[in-house]
Enzyme design. Structure first.
Site, short mmCIF file in Angstrom:
data_model
loop_
_atom_site.label_atom_id
_atom_site.label_comp_id
_atom_site.label_asym_id
_atom_site.label_seq_id
_atom_site.Cartn_x
_atom_site.Cartn_y
_atom_site.Cartn_z
CD GLU A 132 5.15 -3.82 6.29
OE1 GLU A 132 4.03 -4.16 5.90
OE2 GLU A 132 5.40 -2.70 6.75
CG ASN B 52 14.04 2.30 1.85
OD1 ASN B 52 14.53 1.23 1.53
ND2 ASN B 52 13.31 2.45 2.94
CB CYS C 15 9.57 2.21 3.82
SG CYS C 15 9.64 1.47 5.46
CG PHE D 190 18.52 -2.04 5.12
CD1 PHE D 190 18.43 -0.89 4.35
CD2 PHE D 190 19.53 -2.11 6.08
CE1 PHE D 190 19.32 0.17 4.52
CE2 PHE D 190 20.43 -1.06 6.26
CZ PHE D 190 20.33 0.09 5.48
N GLY E 126 3.88 1.59 -2.65
CA GLY E 126 3.16 2.01 -1.44
C GLY E 126 3.94 1.57 -0.22
C1 UDX Z 1 8.75 1.06 11.33
C2 UDX Z 1 9.70 2.17 11.76
O1 UDX Z 1 9.71 2.33 13.11
C3 UDX Z 1 9.42 3.39 10.99
O2 UDX Z 1 10.28 4.40 11.36
C4 UDX Z 1 9.66 3.03 9.58
O3 UDX Z 1 9.67 4.14 8.76
C5 UDX Z 1 8.60 2.06 9.17
O4 UDX Z 1 8.72 0.93 9.92
P1 UDX Z 1 6.57 -0.08 11.99
O5 UDX Z 1 7.18 -1.11 12.84
O6 UDX Z 1 6.07 -0.48 10.65
O7 UDX Z 1 7.56 1.17 11.86
O8 UDX Z 1 5.48 0.74 12.77
P2 UDX Z 1 4.17 0.27 13.49
O9 UDX Z 1 3.73 -1.04 12.95
O10 UDX Z 1 3.31 1.46 13.47
O11 UDX Z 1 4.67 -0.02 14.99
C6 UDX Z 1 5.09 0.93 15.88
C7 UDX Z 1 4.82 0.40 17.30
O12 UDX Z 1 5.38 1.33 18.23
C8 UDX Z 1 3.33 0.25 17.63
O13 UDX Z 1 3.08 -1.02 18.16
C9 UDX Z 1 3.10 1.36 18.67
O14 UDX Z 1 2.10 1.04 19.60
C10 UDX Z 1 4.47 1.49 19.30
N1 UDX Z 1 4.70 2.78 19.97
C11 UDX Z 1 4.42 3.94 19.35
C12 UDX Z 1 5.23 2.79 21.26
O15 UDX Z 1 5.49 1.75 21.84
N2 UDX Z 1 5.46 3.99 21.87
C13 UDX Z 1 5.17 5.16 21.27
O16 UDX Z 1 5.38 6.22 21.88
C14 UDX Z 1 4.63 5.15 19.97
C1 UDX Z 2 10.99 -1.40 1.99
C2 UDX Z 2 12.46 -1.75 1.74
O1 UDX Z 2 12.53 -2.65 0.60
C3 UDX Z 2 13.08 -2.40 2.96
O2 UDX Z 2 14.47 -2.61 2.73
C4 UDX Z 2 12.88 -1.52 4.22
O3 UDX Z 2 13.73 -0.41 4.21
C5 UDX Z 2 11.43 -1.11 4.36
O4 UDX Z 2 10.92 -0.56 3.13
P1 UDX Z 2 8.67 -2.66 2.09
O5 UDX Z 2 8.07 -1.30 2.09
O6 UDX Z 2 8.22 -3.65 3.10
O7 UDX Z 2 10.26 -2.60 2.21
O8 UDX Z 2 8.37 -3.34 0.67
P2 UDX Z 2 9.09 -3.43 -0.74
O9 UDX Z 2 9.19 -4.85 -1.10
O10 UDX Z 2 10.31 -2.63 -0.82
O11 UDX Z 2 7.98 -2.77 -1.70
C6 UDX Z 2 7.59 -1.42 -1.59
C7 UDX Z 2 6.57 -1.08 -2.64
O12 UDX Z 2 7.13 -1.13 -3.94
C8 UDX Z 2 5.36 -2.03 -2.68
O13 UDX Z 2 4.19 -1.30 -2.92
C9 UDX Z 2 5.67 -2.93 -3.85
O14 UDX Z 2 4.53 -3.52 -4.44
C10 UDX Z 2 6.35 -1.95 -4.79
N1 UDX Z 2 7.23 -2.59 -5.78
C11 UDX Z 2 8.34 -3.25 -5.36
C12 UDX Z 2 6.95 -2.48 -7.13
O15 UDX Z 2 5.94 -1.88 -7.52
N2 UDX Z 2 7.82 -3.05 -8.02
C13 UDX Z 2 8.94 -3.72 -7.64
O16 UDX Z 2 9.67 -4.19 -8.52
C14 UDX Z 2 9.21 -3.83 -6.27
#
Ligand code: UDX
Ligand code: UDX
Length: 440
Positions: A156, A212, A264, A153, A261
């Protein structure tokens, strides 16, 4: 203390790896991207995440956090293996879990003792049960593998805090042994009484999607209320504040904007709708939130169109490229839609972001990126504020009024003061904050 391997060093994997090391575990991080491991071995962080560099450094120095390319050795040395590889959305809006499956098979074929495999990647509901049988069907040795769902959870930009001080820890499993192991992994949190939800696999998976999607619903809801406020002369900030004072509603995630955006919310809402479809449950509320989100950006474009009739060769400044503040991530950023629109209308774009320029450059190499706000503002016919970076709140409007060609501002995050905009005679559009002189 447990020996742990984390596969995937993205925003989720690296924060989780460093955080688990901080809890006292011995953690090795692996990644298919060897360049990424090289960067980490050099003591650098491959992306921007506040506080992560310090957390990594502290745990590397304490010899609890390691980076490696030796897959087989690392997983065999570990009792718990976390999968945190990406699960991007494919063109039909479904999570692509092929990387997770591939890693699961690699684990099955390389282990020579029993393991817990914890799934951190967000995978569609039902995947963990599927992964457990997949791994067991591919084992080369007679060992036990328990798959655990341990959703993240992490926001970013606030991921380090979210990992170290979480609201809850969710652990899903089909048997007791791995749950006890996972409790050890998260021992400091269990000692300080962080709420723990121990449940079965599909429930743990559903918690993630339901959480989410609920937050996404909240955002789309307030965006629609903001759109209504625009028409009727109400102020959405006052509405949201008053709503949020009701403890049942809470003030969080009630900030209107250009639409949600990131990696997630857009993907997770689609994935939940799909699981509903497959099970003949029509998740109308989530669907509405997702649909509403897809058109919210059009409202922002209409606000710009109202004041710019012909974009041809006009300089339009974009402040903010990341999908939200405090990250360099541009996945599903609404700035992408804006750039596409401006390009198709032959505008001259000038764009600035404190952290995300390089990532946006990978998508739009030919956009004119600037490294200061002033360069964006100078001679611009309009400015669009797309990301809620704090530094944009401090935009010097007096100066902007002097150096802009036309004094038009569309503030898609409601960061600016309407009083100051009035004083400096700007033409201004916010989201749900009509530009009326008698707003008090
Ligand atoms: C995460 C979660 O894993 C994803 O399911 C969720 O919905 C969003 O957040 P995130 O850490 O943001 O993903 O993804 P990313 O920044 O793309 O990193 C994934 C990493 O896994 C990369 O560094 C990639 O090189 C690595 N990877 C990918 C492996 O090591 N092995 C693979 O086979 C594929
Ligand atoms: C989300 C979840 O919050 C986190 O728990 C985890 O499951 C990964 O996904 P993240 O995508 O990093 O985190 O950002 P978040 O702060 O949730 O914002 C998502 C999007 O919603 C962004 O584009 C943000 O600008 C937008 N947002 C958020 C709004 O437009 N209004 C708000 O009040 C809050």
């Amino acid at each position: 203390m447990k020996k742990i391997t984390i596969i995937g060093t993205g925003y989720v994997g690296l924060v989780s790896g460093a955080g688990l090391a901080d809890f006292g575990n011995d953690v090795t991080c692996l990644d298919i991207n060897l360049e990424r491991i090289k960067i980490l071995l050099e003591g650098k962080i491959p992306f921007f995440e506040p506080g992560l560099s310090e957390l990594v450094e502290r745990n590397v120095d304490a010899k609890r956090l390691h980076f490696s390319t030796d897959f087989s050795r690392s997983i065999n040395d570990s009792e718990v293996i976390f999968i945190a590889v990406g699960t991007p959305m494919n063109s039909s809006g479904i999570s692509d879990i092929s990387a997770v499956k591939k890693v699961a098979i690699d684990i099955a074929q390389n282990i020579s003792s029993s393991k817990v495999v914890a799934i951190k990647s967000t995978v569609p509901i039902g995947t963990c049960v599927e992964l457990e049988s997949l791994i067991n069907s591919k084992l080369k040795k007679n060992v036990n593998v328990h798959v655990v769902s341990n959703p993240e959870f992490l926001r970013e930009g606030a991921a380090v805090r979210d990992f170290l001080i979480p609201d809850r820890v969710v652990i899903g499993s089909s048997s007791k042994i791995p749950i006890d192991i996972m409790k050890e992994v998260y021992r400091p949190l269990f000692l300080n009484e962080t709420p723990q939800i121990i449940t079965n696999l599909p429930t743990a998976e559903t918690i993630k999607y339901a959480s989410n999607s609920f937050l996404a619903v909240k955002i789309s809801f307030i965006n629609e209320i903001a759109n209504l406020c625009d028409e009727i002369g109400a102020d959405v900030h006052v509405v949201a504040r008053a709503m949020g004072l009701d403890g049942r509603i809470s003030p969080k995630f009630l900030h209107p904007g250009p639409g949600f955006g990131g990696s997630c919310f857009p993907k997770d809402t689609e994935a939940l709708i799909n699981v509903g479809k497959q099970n003949n449950v029509d998740l109308k509320v989530v669907k509405a939130a997702s649909d509403s989100n897809k058109i919210q950006i059009k409202k922002i474009i209409q606000k710009l169109d109202k004041h710019i009739k012909n974009y041809n060769n006009k300089k339009i400044g974009i402040l903010g490229l990341a999908f939200k503040a405090n990250t360099d991530d541009v996945r599903e950023s609404k700035s992408i839609d804006i750039i596409k629109y401006l390009i198709s209308n032959q505008a001259e774009i000038a764009a600035y972001d404190p952290a995300a320029i390089e990532n946006m450059r990978n998508i739009f190499p030919n956009v004119n990126y600037k490294y200061t706000i002033d360069e964006v503002v100078k001679n611009a016919s309009a400015i669009l504020i797309m990301t809620d970076w704090n530094e944009f709140r401090g935009l010097d409007l007096q100066k902007a009024a002097k150096i802009m060609k036309e004094k038009i501002i569309v503030d898609a995050r409601n960061l600016l003061s309407r009083e100051d905009l009035f004083e400096n005679n700007f033409i201004f559009e916010g989201v749900g904050r009509p530009f009326l002189k008698n707003y008090d």
